[in-house]
Scaffold this active site. Structure first.
Site, short mmCIF file in Angstrom:
data_model
loop_
_atom_site.label_atom_id
_atom_site.label_comp_id
_atom_site.label_asym_id
_atom_site.label_seq_id
_atom_site.Cartn_x
_atom_site.Cartn_y
_atom_site.Cartn_z
N GLU B 58 0.82 -1.22 0.00
CA GLU B 58 0.00 0.00 0.00
C GLU B 58 0.85 1.27 0.00
OE1 GLU B 58 -0.62 -2.61 1.89
OE2 GLU B 58 -2.73 -3.17 1.65
N PHE B 120 -11.36 -8.18 13.13
CA PHE B 120 -10.26 -8.57 12.26
C PHE B 120 -9.93 -7.42 11.29
CE2 PHE B 120 -8.84 -10.57 8.22
CZ PHE B 120 -7.58 -10.94 8.67
N MET B 486 24.27 9.46 2.78
CA MET B 486 24.06 10.67 3.59
C MET B 486 24.23 10.37 5.07
SD MET B 486 23.69 13.83 3.13
CE MET B 486 22.81 14.52 1.73
#
Lengths: 180, 591
Positions: B58, B120, B486
């Site tokens: 996602e 759930f 970095m």
């Protein structure tokens, strides 16, 4: 300024803190109070007092009164951050207007007998506090006023058998004919 | 009852969602199915107006939607399920909030009667995403859904843009109710962003600009968000005034890098001339930027002698970090238009020849200098070669976060807005690859390149699979130095060169990895092979993982060390061990 080893610029801020009372008019919808409180905790602002209640049921408007402290720059930030929230209609800095009345209500339970009991009643009278519950060994006083007055009353009750206090927090409104 | 069954606006909540997407002109969405969004996926299956891109995680959907939004100026849309689907969206939502990217996320929720029961895949989605969205909604009644969806699009795209989330319980998706097309009354009456700048303030600003001796324009992402008109007006203002212009990371491309008034990016890894111009200026015009801490350096020494004008649509950006003299609240495009109008009618181009002479001296320091090598590819050289090879092509660049990102900002010249997609505010490693997926979906025929690092790219590598599935020929140009560059740079500078966990061990073979995904893998070690390999990468019409092996220990300069001001930059030729130690002396004292 001793800069610690950091990828951030760490600076000391020395501006003195101010206390401000903000009146916030919001759409009364689920989560609106959580948004406001979340803003304060998320950005590290202080809440000294907070009151909230629906004020216009027809229009679903609620009014939140917040007493906060911070440097002038932080107070400005707080107002802007509140104002840009979607369900916020208006933010008014009641302290800045210098034309506002602030009130708080407290219920103060005092337990005692004899001279202490008489003294408590006498002081309550002087502070225009009302007795709203009484037993042979206790009183509950209702007192309205600004925060200082209530603090003072509570301090006086402490040696006389103060049991507990319930306070509403500050509500504020502007003087004169205009609304916010 | 019978009337209602013939009413085309009677539909299920799930159908309303798809219908609202269509009504808002959405053609592509990014998502991942799950239990709590199955009714919506069922609707998606039965139509062809909205294309759904199936991601692999996602977070990828969120960043892809961001890339889509940043490269088009339209809102990006993501669709995720409840629980983990929603929590995986937190990073992209926060990223979009920090960089003011319009994003509409629709999340499924467990049925209304189960909310609060620890069901759930239940989580408090609106609670979790409240601080990382511009606004969010939980819809409990299907008859509120149309209004909320329309409002969501409006809030995301108007004022200072940002991400919004609409949480829709599964029973609301199944329920039938009345849909209505977008209308004005769908928006909170309390939400009215201010667009037009105050006329008095605009006059004050023009008067400052007209009398400036050492002016600078400092522009930011707000100009790009405002739309093409703002970009044109900014360019016109530079032309009309003859002022030097610098930009934040987010604002690159609003003014062309080939423009004669361009100073390069400012800030921590900005050019010497940009930072010195900021420090010594007498009038600063900040347009759609927010005086971020990567820009200002030490705030009490920030541009001490200047009058500052700040244009921003968000009042909370004004006086947040730096006190300004002339705040103007409004939309960049709108305000720039007004400023230009007043300037052109009442002022003439100030004579700032001596200021430009001073700037030329700073420029001559050549702060982006690096030493090329015949044996090993310097990362700066790799970006320059990429830039040369893509110059004039229809190219979009995304990045991950770290040294490669700063080098890309320094060495890739952007001529147009919306061509540069990078995670500025949040600094999200793993942003660039899925963002490239989103950009390529929006611009199928363009060249889309993610300039990446070997560490960042592994954070969202799974989206290569998405690129292969949808035949999105994204190019992942990895500056592989086998370090989190970095992080290592800061450890070298501030933590006594103790490289704690900042190396990449057990790196995958990126060529084989590409092949495993069904993409193309390329690898280059030698400077002499670089141009040919880049050419090959561009010509391949499939997704490419380009493993560009670069000098491992190269660091990113120039740099404003922490706690220092703009005029205390560390330049590349000074960045030997001794000077670096001195510049960071305060830091060293504590390590």
């Amino acid at each position: 300024m001793n800069q610690p080893a950091s990828a951030y610029f760490i600076e000391d801020r020395h501006d003195p803190n101010e206390t401000h009372t903000l009146a916030v008019l919001v759409q009364n919808e689920p989560g609106v109070l959580a948004r406001v409180i979340g803003l304060f905790s998320g950005r590290g602002y202080n809440i000294e007092s907070l009151t909230v209640s629906e004020t216009e049921a027809q229009k679903h408007l609620s009014r939140i009164t917040i007493v906060t402290t911070g440097t002038p720059m932080v107070i400005e930030q707080i107002k802007h951050q509140l104002d840009r929230m979607i369900p916020v209609y208006r933010v008014v800095d009641m302290t800045q207007t210098k034309r506002s009345i602030e009130r708080e209500l407290a219920m103060v339970k005092v337990r005692g007998q004899g001279e202490h009991r008489v003294e408590a009643l006498r002081l309550a009278d002087a502070f225009r506090a009302r007795v709203i519950d009484a037993t042979t060994e206790s009183f509950v006083f209702e007192i309205t006023g600004n925060t200082d007055k209530i603090n003072q009353f509570i301090d006086l009750m402490r040696p006389l058998g103060l049991v507990e206090v319930s306070r509403t927090g500050v509500a504020a409104i502007g003087r004169g004919p205009e609304g916010m | 009852m019978s009337d209602k069954s013939h009413d085309p606006n009677q539909m299920t909540g799930a159908a309303m969602i798809v219908r609202a997407l269509i009504d808002h002109g959405v053609t592509d969405i990014f998502g991942y199915p799950g239990g709590a969004v199955l009714p919506i996926y069922d609707e998606i299956f039965q139509q062809s107006q909205v294309q759904h891109i199936l991601v692999r995680h996602e977070q990828g959907a969120g960043h892809a939607a961001e890339g889509y939004a940043r490269s088009t100026g339209k809102p990006g849309v993501a669709l995720v399920t409840s629980g983990p689907g929603a929590t995986n969206m937190v990073t992209p939502l926060t990223d979009a909030l920090m960089d003011s990217i319009p994003l509409v996320c629709i999340s499924g929720q467990v049925p209304t009667h189960l909310i609060g029961n620890d069901a759930f895949q239940e989580c408090d989605t609106v609670g979790i995403t409240r601080p990382c969205t511009k606004h969010n909604w939980l819809v409990r009644d299907v008859n509120d859904l149309a209004k909320v969806l329309h409002e969501a699009f409006y809030v995301a795209t108007s004022g200072r843009p940002g991400p919004v989330l609409v949480d829709v319980p599964k029973d609301v998706q199944f329920a039938t109710g009345t849909y209505h097309p977008p209308r004005k009354s769908d928006v909170h009456r309390s939400y009215a962003p201010r667009v037009k700048g105050d006329a008095t303030q605009i006059r004050k600003a023009v008067s400052l600009l007209a009398n400036a001796k050492r002016p600078v324009i400092y522009s930011g992402g707000g100009v790009i968000n405002s739309g093409p008109e703002a970009t044109n007006l900014l360019r016109e203002l530079v032309e009309v005034t003859g002022f030097p212009i610098t930009s934040t990371l987010m604002g690159l491309g609003a003014y062309p890098a080939s423009g004669k008034n361009w100073l390069g990016m400012l800030g921590m890894h900005g050019t010497y001339e940009a930072n010195m111009t900021m420090h010594d200026c007498d009038v600063m015009l900040c347009v759609g930027a927010r005086f971020d801490d990567r820009i200002t350096g030490r705030v009490d020494a920030f541009s001490p002698g200047s009058k500052k004008i700040h244009i921003d649509i968000d009042p909370s950006s004004i006086n947040k970090n730096i006190r300004v003299d002339v705040p103007i609240i409004g939309d960049c495009g709108n305000v720039l238009g007004d400023i230009l109008q007043v300037f052109k009618s009442e002022a003439k181009k100030p004579d700032i020849k001596s200021w430009w002479q001073q700037i030329a001296q700073w420029r001559a320091r050549n702060s982006l200098y690096y030493k090329k090598s015949n044996d090993v590819i310097l990362p700066q050289h790799a970006i320059q070669s990429l830039f040369e090879a893509t110059r004039g092509k229809d190219t979009y660049i995304t990045t991950e976060v770290g040294q490669h990102q700063m080098w890309a900002a320094q060495f890739y010249g952007f001529e147009e807005p919306h061509r540069w997609m990078t995670s500025g505010g949040l600094g999200t490693m793993g942003y660039g690859l899925p963002a490239a997926v989103g950009v390529q979906v929006a611009h199928p025929d363009s060249l889309v390149i993610d300039i990446a690092g070997d560490a960042s790219v592994q954070m969202t590598m799974q989206e290569m699979s998405t690129a292969v599935q949808y035949e999105l020929p994204i190019k992942i140009f990895i500056l592989n130095n086998q370090y989190m560059g970095m992080v290592r740079q800061w450890q070298q500078l501030l933590h006594g060169n103790r490289l704690s966990h900042s190396y990449s061990e057990a790196l995958p073979d990126f060529v084989k990895l590409a092949e495993a995904y069904g993409a193309v893998g390329l690898q280059v070690h030698k400077p002499g092979d670089l141009d040919g390999a880049i050419k090959e990468m561009i010509s391949v019409k499939r997704p490419v993982l380009f493993d560009c092996r670069v000098a491992a220990l190269e660091n990113c300069f120039p740099m404003i060390p922490s706690g220092k001001a703009h005029n205390e930059m560390l330049l590349p030729e000074q960045a030997n061990d001794e000077a670096t130690a001195k510049a960071f002396a305060a830091g060293k004292a504590l390590v």
